[in-house]
Design a protein around this motif. Structure first.
Motif, short mmCIF file in Angstrom:
data_model
loop_
_atom_site.label_atom_id
_atom_site.label_comp_id
_atom_site.label_asym_id
_atom_site.label_seq_id
_atom_site.Cartn_x
_atom_site.Cartn_y
_atom_site.Cartn_z
N ASP A 1 -32.37 -4.04 -37.02
CA ASP A 1 -33.77 -4.01 -37.44
C ASP A 1 -33.78 -4.35 -38.93
OD1 ASP A 1 -36.46 -3.70 -37.31
OD2 ASP A 1 -36.43 -1.53 -37.00
N TYR A 2 -34.23 -5.56 -39.27
CA TYR A 2 -34.13 -6.05 -40.65
C TYR A 2 -35.46 -6.61 -41.12
CZ TYR A 2 -29.24 -5.90 -39.29
OH TYR A 2 -28.02 -5.50 -38.82
N VAL A 3 -35.64 -6.62 -42.44
CA VAL A 3 -36.78 -7.27 -43.07
C VAL A 3 -36.25 -8.47 -43.85
CG1 VAL A 3 -38.65 -7.01 -44.74
CG2 VAL A 3 -38.03 -5.09 -43.28
N LEU A 4 -36.78 -9.65 -43.55
CA LEU A 4 -36.36 -10.88 -44.22
C LEU A 4 -37.50 -11.39 -45.08
CD1 LEU A 4 -34.79 -12.74 -41.19
CD2 LEU A 4 -33.58 -11.57 -43.00
N THR A 5 -37.16 -11.90 -46.25
CA THR A 5 -38.13 -12.56 -47.11
C THR A 5 -37.82 -14.05 -47.11
OG1 THR A 5 -38.28 -10.61 -48.51
CG2 THR A 5 -39.11 -12.67 -49.42
N ALA A 6 -38.80 -14.83 -46.74
CA ALA A 6 -38.60 -16.28 -46.66
C ALA A 6 -38.73 -16.87 -48.06
CB ALA A 6 -39.63 -16.90 -45.73
N ASN A 7 -37.59 -17.16 -48.69
CA ASN A 7 -37.59 -17.73 -50.03
C ASN A 7 -37.68 -19.26 -49.99
OD1 ASN A 7 -37.37 -15.25 -51.31
ND2 ASN A 7 -35.16 -15.24 -51.02
#
Length: 181
Positions: free
Chosen positions: A52-58
């Motif tokens: 369960d992860y949170v990704l930031t689209a850079n």
């Protein structure tokens, strides 16, 4: 990796929730990789059961989610996979005549809070569904083991009966002559 999923283009600095769980198969583990559009590995894991992860689209573009099942090629695996938007920009509704902006924003805040709570409930239900599937697999395995244990135990009892009859027969035989009981 064997299987990959490409998603629609993400906007820059958008946060996405990435969730996966192995529902059935083998030891409930799988290898995974998450790559950005430049093929840079953002996340990877070996023999993971769930994540369960949170990704930031850079970077703007398509992101790839790859799953690999090389350690148990004979066992198929069922994978629950979900990607959710965490911080999507809100759209401004067109102003209606006679409507107060403060009431609209309070109503929108309530709707967004309810949406967040419903998403939390959905994730909890997925977690319990995963636990149920794994528990059911353990029960099936235990029933199978108990069955074979009972079969072997029965064969051992029958074998012991034959051994006892043979031993008793040898007690009552004397150099080629048998005594009747």
């Amino acid at each position: 990796m064997n299987d990959s999923v490409s998603l629609p283009t993400w906007t820059k600095l958008a946060k996405r929730l990435f969730y996966f769980a192995v529902q059935s198969g083998g030891s409930f583990d799988i290898d995974y990789e998450v790559k950005d559009p430049t093929d840079k590995v953002l996340l990877d894991g070996v023999r993971e059961r769930q994540g369960d992860y949170v990704l930031t689209a850079n970077t703007v573009g398509e992101y790839a989610f790859c799953f690999e099942n090389d350690m148990s090629t004979l066992t198929e695996k069922l994978l629950d996979f979900d990607i959710m938007v965490e911080s999507e920009p809100r759209r401004e509704p067109p102003a209606k005549p006679g409507q107060i902006a403060e009431q609209t924003s309070a109503l929108e805040e309530s709707v967004f809070r309810l949406n967040g709570m419903l998403l939390n409930i959905k994730r909890t239900q997925k977690y319990f569904h995963t636990r149920e599937n794994r528990g059911f697999d353990v029960v099936k395995s235990t029933v199978n083991r108990l069955f074979w244990y009972a079969v072997l135990e029965s064969l051992a009892v029958v074998g012991m009966a034959f051994v006892q009859v043979y031993v008793l027969q040898t007690f009552f035989t004397k150099t080629g002559r048998r005594y009747k009981v």
